[in-house]
Design an enzyme around this catalytic site. Structure first.
Site: not given
Ligand SMILES: *Cc1c(COP(=O)(O)O)cnc(C)c1O
Length: 426
Positions: A47, A49, A193, A219, A222, A228
């Site tokens: 933990y 935090e 994003d 993220t 990807k 993740r």
């Molecule tokens: C995949 C994605 C997310 C979210 O990712 P998670 O880890 O699944 O919550 C946010 N924004 C965009 C543009 C994405 O393609």
């Protein structure tokens, strides 16, 4: 304790599925053994935090170091002054930024969800759409590309307090500079994003949002090929000019507002095992091998897009600048839905997802499109020569979509192609 055979047998089955198939889901990838090891480590027991050096629990002297390495490597990778590596996912990162920048009911603007935007950019079933007031900009029907003049018109009319650049199913690069000038005209915060193209951006293969966007979220799993998770970056930290306050009523630097929006705003304890794996992945992303990898991802995508177009498929926007493409099935197969294609291909061990195309005549459950990406197959070691072969296999299935013996024959060729390749080819 007795081994949990039920669960571990299923994990073995999943490993086999991943190894035998062609993985074209644009948001997926295969992590390295080191990333996997860090995730499955004793750090999950801890933990922590708070943030490195300021924790609410004792015994954090080691995880302070792993988290600091993740932060420092992220800053190097993106040339950013600030990184928060604690968001559990991309959606959590976005939720925290919206919480730091908006009050409930405030207007923000993102790409239309049916044109490739993400559910955390204002879907009515997501907190972003429930707590705040989303308005959308869109892509043009003829070009499939964002029209920045129209985006500006929406911004001037709706006066959003925050504007989001970025999407989940958009194959073109973004003009962050133009978007910053739009944001400045309405005194909005600009957020990018980069969840999908993060790896390509990190190594300079796409426009860099860091100099133009106040805040960048991503993220880590990807194209970046880490565990993740999510992350928030700021190029140059600043005292926010919008008078945004913490829940305690203090006006602070943007980084401090984000820190408190992540914890305690939207999350409890950080996942220190995942953060250590992020550190490992960021280290990998700084290597020459990773540079070769992202170059190959992009090359594979552009060769694949061309192979689809040569066969008469329509690619939205006529091609790709990044790692993915969106295919409108209606030009070649007006009667076949994205859902049918997804289901038939799964039986041939080719995984991709159905996807709405802009101005789709079908619902999100059936769709007229499919989304295809090259990050995962590139990690498996496939090169541009193999892209037309994959397109042929896909076309063979779609062209005779109810023919089980075609599906079976494609599946055996897919398995033959993939069986001997490691999950991670480096
Ligand atoms: C995949 C994605 C997310 C979210 O990712 P998670 O880890 O699944 O919550 C946010 N924004 C965009 C543009 C994405 O393609």
């Amino acid at each position: 304790m007795k081994k949990d055979k039920i669960v571990f047998d299923l994990i073995k089955d999943e490993e086999e599925r991943q190894r035998l198939g062609i993985e074209l889901i644009a948001s997926e990838n295969f992590v390295s053994d080191q990333v996997m090891k860090a995730m499955g480590s004793v750090l999950t027991n801890k933990y922590a935090e708070g943030y490195p050096g300021h924790r609410y629990y004792g015994g954090c002297q080691i995880v302070d170091q792993t988290e600091q390495i993740a932060i420092d490597r992220a800053r190097t990778l993106y040339n950013a002054e600030y990184a928060n590596v604690q968001p559990h996912s991309g959606a959590q990162a976005n939720m925290a930024v919206l919480m730091a920048c908006l009050k409930p009911g405030d207007t923000f603007m993102g790409l239309d969800l049916s044109h490739g935007g993400h559910l955390s950019h204002g879907s009515p079933v997501n907190s972003s759409g429930i707590l705040y007031h989303p308005v959308a900009y869109s892509v043009e029907e003829e070009t499939g590309m964002v029209n920045y003049d129209k985006m500006e018109a929406v911004a001037l009319r709706e006066k959003p307090k925050l504007i989001i650049a970025g999407a989940s199913a958009y194959s073109r690069d973004w003009d962050y500079k133009r978007m910053r000038s739009i944001a400045d005209k309405v005194d909005a915060i600009l957020m990018a994003d980069i969840a999908h193209p993060a790896g390509l951006i990190a190594r300079g293969l796409l426009n860099d949002p860091i100099p133009y966007c106040h805040i960048v979220t991503t993220t880590t799993h990807k194209t970046l090929r880490g565990p993740r998770g999510g992350m928030i970056l700021i190029g140059k930290d600043f005292e926010n000019p919008w008078g945004l306050k913490t829940p305690k009523g203090e006006i602070k630097m943007m980084s401090q507002l984000i820190d408190s929006a992540v914890f305690p705003g939207t999350q409890g304890g950080p996942l220190e095992h995942v953060i250590a794996a992020k550190a490992v992945a960021f280290g990998e992303a700084l290597t020459d091998e990773y540079m070769e990898y992202v170059l190959q991802v992009k090359k594979n995508a552009s060769v694949m897009a061309k192979a689809f177009m040569d066969k008469g498929y329509k690619i939205i926007s006529g091609g790709t600048d990044n790692h993915l493409m969106l295919i409108d099935l209606r030009t070649k197969f007006p009667d076949i839905t994205g859902k049918q294609v997804e289901n038939a291909l799964v039986r041939a061990d080719i995984t991709l997802n159905k996807n709405m195309v802009p101005f789709d005549s079908r619902s999100p459950f059936t769709t007229s499109g499919i989304r295809v990406g090259t990050p995962a197959i590139t990690t498996r070691g496939l090169k541009e020569d193999q892209m037309p072969i994959i397109v042929d296999l896909i076309d063979e299935v779609i062209s005779d979509i109810n023919n089980e013996s075609v599906i079976e024959s494609v599946r055996s060729r897919v398995n033959e192609m993939m069986a001997e390749l490691p999950l991670n080819a480096w």
